[in-house]
Structure formats: C-alpha cells, structure tokens
Design an enzyme around this catalytic site. Structure first.
Site, PDB file in Angstrom:
ATOM      1  N   LYS A 175       0.668  -1.184  -0.177  1.00 48.29           N
ATOM      2  CA  LYS A 175       0.013   0.061   0.163  1.00 48.29           C
ATOM      3  C   LYS A 175       1.028   1.163   0.119  1.00 48.29           C
ATOM      4  O   LYS A 175       0.580   2.301  -0.703  1.00 48.29           O
ATOM      5  CB  LYS A 175      -0.842   0.093   1.057  1.00 48.29           C
ATOM      6  CG  LYS A 175      -2.025   1.355   1.142  1.00 48.29           C
ATOM      7  CD  LYS A 175      -2.985   1.218   0.056  1.00 48.29           C
ATOM      8  CE  LYS A 175      -3.643   2.480   0.060  1.00 48.29           C
ATOM      9  NZ  LYS A 175      -4.594   2.454   1.091  1.00 48.29           N
ATOM     10  N   LYS A 243      -1.084  11.042   6.721  1.00 45.25           N
ATOM     11  CA  LYS A 243      -0.776  10.100   7.600  1.00 45.25           C
ATOM     12  C   LYS A 243      -0.018   8.929   6.742  1.00 45.25           C
ATOM     13  O   LYS A 243       1.009   8.379   7.050  1.00 45.25           O
ATOM     14  CB  LYS A 243      -1.912   9.513   8.353  1.00 45.25           C
ATOM     15  CG  LYS A 243      -1.770   8.131   9.038  1.00 45.25           C
ATOM     16  CD  LYS A 243      -2.142   6.906   8.179  1.00 45.25           C
ATOM     17  CE  LYS A 243      -3.389   6.828   7.946  1.00 45.25           C
ATOM     18  NZ  LYS A 243      -3.952   5.492   7.270  1.00 45.25           N
TER      19      LYS A 243
END
Length: 302
Positions: A175, A243
């Site tokens: 990811k 984030k």
C-alpha cells in the site's frame, strides 16, 4: 468458499468501510458492527446488521474486519492492555485489518495473534470510495498462506483483485508503494489542469482525450472530473493521506532511501491541511496550486 454460518464483525463504518461491509451483508452473512459514531452505521443497520460494542463484536466474530483511520487507532483497538480486542477474540478466529497502517505494527499484531492462536492479515485497500461502492477495490495482503486462503472469498465480495503479497507487513508495504504512485500522479494532474486552464483549453475535453493515452491514470479519470466540478467531498480524507505519506517517509528513513517526490507531495498536502482541507478529499489539492498561481480553474457542469 464462504461459510454462510460464520459470524462476521466489522469495526469502522466510515466512507469506505460501510460500503465494504454492505457487500458482506448482501451476500447473506450475519454481520455485527461497531463505530465510534454510531450514526455512521445507520445504513448497515437498516440493511440488517446488528450494532454492538467493540468488545462484543470481537467476542462473537469468526472473522473480524477493521477499517480505521490511524495506526494509533488500530494499536489501541487491538493491543491495548485492558481494552484490546485480542483479549476477547476466539482462538481459531481471524483478524483482517484493512486500515492503511505501519508495516511494523502489522508484524507486531501478527505475532500477538499467533501467540493467541488467532489468524491475521494486514490487508489495506486501494480504490477509494468509488472502488468501495462498486466492489472494485484492490486488496493487498500480508500474512500466512493458510489464513489468506481461508478468508480470501470474503474479501473478494468487495474487491476486483485480492492478492497475498508476502509475510505480515507485506500488505502495508504494498500500500505504501501504491500511495507513492498516487502522490506523484495527483501533483501531475493538478498541475496539468492549472496549465490547461491558463492555456485556454476545454479541460473536460482534455481529460476525455488524454485519459485514453499515455497519461491515463485513476487520478485523471476518476478524480479529475471531481476537480472540474469543484467537488472536494472526501472519497479519501486528506488527513489520512498525509498520515500515509508520513508512514512512507518514516519507512524510507529506516531503509535509508530517498523519496524526494513523495516528500514534496507531503508538503503540499500539509499546506492544504493548514488551509483547512484536512477533511476534504485528496482531489482538493487543486486549490493549493490555484493559490500558488493566483488563479481558479473554472467550474464545469459535467
């Protein structure tokens, strides 16, 4: 094969989580849900889900899914000494964490799960709210082969592709790789729209044409039209993307590699947050580049 008698738990029914859980419900599975803001689960409850406390969801689940915001949320929810859900999950059950989190945390969770005879996968997804609604997510998994094969059919209900990428943490690393690519394509798309606007082009025609060529990307074809409509509602929150980029840059430091493009994208998104865009969609980055150039791309009625 899906076990229709399995009890499913889902924690985190936000922009993407509610759509993903909805696919499990529509397949005929029994689903218990928890969300810190209960009203965000209303659509699922209307479709037949049952709301329960996080601990009760964990106690009853044969397969427990998480879709939270931040690594600290996952750590508190799963590993907290008193309230951590691993204390309540059944031996032989499986934990699937769809949160985009840190590879290190994924490894720690896997180790603790193994100690308690619980299977686990770190399984972040790509595709945003559009992919979640259409059941077309790309799900990248890290964990043991046996656990993956057991629960893959459940994830296929809302995914176009599901793949085991390696041992615990590999899903999160994959990811991170995805987000590096997204960050670069997002900057390219917004710069292109500002350029095309200043050049006097019809940007709707530009997107339609170039999405068929070498510049084609998810960002251009799916988020570009939102930018032209000046629709900055979240399919993926800016604060969550910041984030993600922070996790990537921390991993890069650990691996002693330089990712200057990702660092630059992180700074632009930090600027957007400073301008109040934290809870907007990532396509709102367009407004940052408009401010840099003292212009505003005109709104298109698409």
């Amino acid at each position: 094969m899906i076990d229709k008698a399995a009890k499913i738990g889902w924690i985190g029914t936000g922009v993407m989580g509610k759509s993903m859980a909805g696919y499990l419900l529509r397949s005929g599975l029994s689903v218990n849900v928890f969300n810190r803001t209960p009203s965000k689960a209303d659509d699922l409850l209307a479709a037949g889900a049952r709301f329960a406390s996080a601990i009760d969801v964990a106690k009853e689940s044969d397969v427990l899914f998480l879709m939270l915001g931040y690594p600290r949320d996952v750590e508190d929810m799963i590993l907290d000494g008193e309230r951590g859900l691993l204390r309540y999950m059944k031996p032989g059950s499986c934990l699937i964490d769809h949160t985009t989190s840190s590879p290190d945390l994924a490894v720690r969770i896997a180790q603790e799960c193994k100690r308690r005879n619980i299977d686990s996968l770190d399984a972040p997804v790509s595709g945003g709210d559009i992919g979640a609604r259409n059941g077309a997510l790309v799900t990248m998994c890290g964990g043991e082969v046996d656990a993956y094969e057991r629960v893959k059919p459940y994830m296929e209900l809302y995914s176009a592709q599901v793949k085991l990428m390696g041992s615990p943490g590999a899903g999160q690393h994959t990811k991170a790789t995805n987000q590096i690519m997204v960050a670069a394509s997002m900057i390219g798309t917004v710069e292109a729209l500002v350029y095309g606007h200043k050049a006097g082009l019809d940007l709707n025609e530009v997107l339609a044409l170039l999405s068929q060529g070498g510049a084609a990307s998810f960002t251009m074809s799916k988020l570009g039209p939102r930018m032209l409509k000046r629709d900055f509602e979240p399919g993926f929150y800016v604060e969550h993307f910041v984030k993600d980029l922070g996790i990537i840059l921390e991993e890069a430091r650990r691996m002693n590699i330089s990712l200057p493009g990702t660092a630059l994208a992180s700074q632009f998104y930090a600027a957007y947050m400073a301008q109040g865009g934290a809870r907007n969609g990532t396509q709102g980055l367009l407004t940052v580049f408009e401010k840099l150039n003292n212009t505003e791309v005109r709104k298109y009625d698409l």
